[in-house]
Design an enzyme around this catalytic site. Structure first.
Site, mmCIF file in Angstrom:
data_model
loop_
_atom_site.group_PDB
_atom_site.id
_atom_site.type_symbol
_atom_site.label_atom_id
_atom_site.label_comp_id
_atom_site.label_asym_id
_atom_site.label_seq_id
_atom_site.Cartn_x
_atom_site.Cartn_y
_atom_site.Cartn_z
ATOM 1 N N MET A 180 3.353 -2.011 8.253
ATOM 2 C CA MET A 180 4.148 -2.940 7.277
ATOM 3 C C MET A 180 4.666 -2.084 6.222
ATOM 4 S SD MET A 180 3.963 -6.306 7.852
ATOM 5 C CE MET A 180 4.057 -7.254 6.547
ATOM 6 N N GLU A 181 3.897 -1.061 5.525
ATOM 7 C CA GLU A 181 4.363 -0.454 4.719
ATOM 8 C C GLU A 181 5.372 0.530 4.668
ATOM 9 O OE1 GLU A 181 3.630 -0.974 1.568
ATOM 10 O OE2 GLU A 181 2.302 -2.714 2.008
ATOM 11 N N SER A 182 5.457 1.516 5.859
ATOM 12 C CA SER A 182 5.848 2.557 6.116
ATOM 13 C C SER A 182 6.555 2.836 7.714
ATOM 14 C CB SER A 182 5.593 3.813 5.673
ATOM 15 O OG SER A 182 4.413 4.299 6.639
#
Length: 455
Positions: A180-182
């Site tokens: 989700m973040e990267s």
């Protein structure tokens, strides 16, 4: 770590900022993040460069005396064309040094930086529109993201197993946050962090927050965990594979490789993944407990009972006719609440303690559902079974505020007009819908706004 607006029961919670271990905006986790939400991109896509580069720097770790010709008490002038920014840096230098930052670290970090107009433009021009939860999940838990997540679990299986054993945090959840973040490290951000944070601290809109992050970033450099030229991330200050903001990094990042550095920036994601697990453990992760499960509601279910304030064991919910998607009572995972992120016309979930733990990373319901569902899919679970009310159009922040204002004027219990659709607004919407003989889904739709305007 979007400036996201994370809150509430609906995706009016996914704003423009994010976090996490960068985590949250205002009353969120210990160190809240205002990290902007990434626009939809494919997992393989990377963020474009800001067009500004840092001058190459040498050695990372502090030494007893400067190895170059710059005197320790003399500030290196940033090569900036904005005189106001240059003056601000001179003033900030004294404040930074008073916190224990060495002159050498400060001057190396600021050598060659510019006032970054690209960062300011992004901060000021965030869209007021937010995605509906189904649009968000279409992207967050896309087939490619699920496939790539399973590949990462296989590729880093030994490392993830060690992290899970050490911290007691399920490896699929750690992997899902990474995705989700990267996008599993594909878009960590390549904006120079010191330059971005200094620009935003000087710019003033959220100056105090960004100056705090800037001081924390300088402390990271002081410790020698990363060189100034390698400290890159998003335009709003989130860093590495799992997008920690600097203050959260200082509080929770770990050196799991044992090389003496908490390196969340390198191609090797080990320290970043372990740091995320350490963060979740710190806030009480319970291994083996789901974040939530999709459930079926009985006909005539009282939607007012779908509130985070009401928590009871699955057996008690089963007595009311709330069962798993397979039609059987939900196993006893402890007290749970019912969450209707799109009102009664969308999927329903029974959420448990670990839902709140993921919230410490990012308080938006949609983000938590995205992480949890992606982890389930990586583990081999099925897609969400219920359909979504895709006929609803997205409402802007301004429109949500208008809904709240009209409800308040009509006496439906809204006390705060801020565009954040939390439990208070949801209950007010339901009360209004009941008074009008409408479906009581509690959803801030354009149709609701049109009805409010007519009355």
């Amino acid at each position: 770590m979007r400036y996201y607006r994370i809150v509430g029961a609906a995706v009016g919670a996914i704003l423009s900022c994010a976090t996490p271990a960068s985590a949250q905006a205002t009353p969120q986790a210990v160190d809240s993040s205002l990290r902007p939400t990434a626009r939809p991109v494919t997992d393989a896509e990377t963020v474009s460069r800001s067009g500004v580069t840092l001058v190459s720097l040498s050695a990372v770790r502090p030494v007893l005396r400067p190895a170059n010709t710059v005197a320790a008490g003399m500030a290196v002038e940033a090569s900036v064309s904005n005189q106001g920014f240059a003056n601000w840096i001179r003033g900030f230098r004294g404040r930074a040094l008073s916190t224990g930052i060495s002159a050498r670290t400060f001057d190396r970090a600021f050598r060659g930086i510019q006032y970054n107009t690209s960062v300011v433009r992004k901060d000021r021009n965030q869209s007021e529109f937010t995605k509906q939860i189904w649009e968000y999940l279409d992207f967050a838990v896309s087939p490619s993201r699920v496939t790539n997540g399973r590949k990462m679990v296989r590729k880093y299986g030994r490392t993830l197993n060690r992290i899970e054993a050490h911290y007691g945090v399920d490896k699929e959840v750690v992997t899902a946050i990474w995705g989700m973040e990267s996008a599993y490290g594909a878009r960590r951000g390549d904006t120079p962090l010191i330059e971005a944070l200094a620009t935003l601290a000087y710019d003033g809109r959220r100056g105090r927050f960004f100056e705090k992050q800037l001081v924390a970033a300088l402390k990271i450099l002081e410790a020698g965990d990363v060189a100034p030229r390698s400290m890159t991330g998003s335009w709003a200050g989130a860093m590495g594979h799992t997008q920690f903001i600097p203050t959260s990094y200082l509080a929770y990042a770990v050196d799991f490789t044992g090389d003496g550095k908490r390196d969340i920036w390198s191609e090797n994601p080990t320290d970043a993944l372990a740091s995320t697990a350490a963060y979740l453990k710190r806030f009480g992760w319970r291994k083996g407990q789901p974040w939530g499960v999709e459930v079926l509601l009985p006909a005539g279910f009282n939607n007012a009972r779908a509130t985070r304030k009401l928590r009871q064991n699955p057996a008690a919910w089963a007595a009311e006719g709330v069962v798993g998607i397979d039609g059987r009572p939900v196993p006893n995972f402890g007290p749970g609440s019912i969450l209707l992120p799109a009102g009664t016309q969308g999927a329903a979930f029974m959420i448990f303690h670990n839902f709140g733990v993921i919230e410490r990373y990012n308080k938006a319901d949609a983000y938590v559902i995205g992480v949890g569902h992606l982890a389930d899919r990586i583990k081999g679970g099925p897609p969400i079974q219920a359909s979504w009310p895709r006929q609803y159009e997205s409402t802007s922040d301004r429109e949500k505020k208008e809904i709240q204002l009209l409800l308040k004027r009509k006496g439906f219990g809204v006390t705060t007009v801020d565009g954040v659709v939390g439990p208070e607004t949801t209950q007010a919407i339901r009360a209004y819908q009941k008074s009008r003989g409408l479906t009581r889904d509690g959803y801030p739709s354009k149709q609701l706004l049109k009805d409010l305007r007519r009355r």
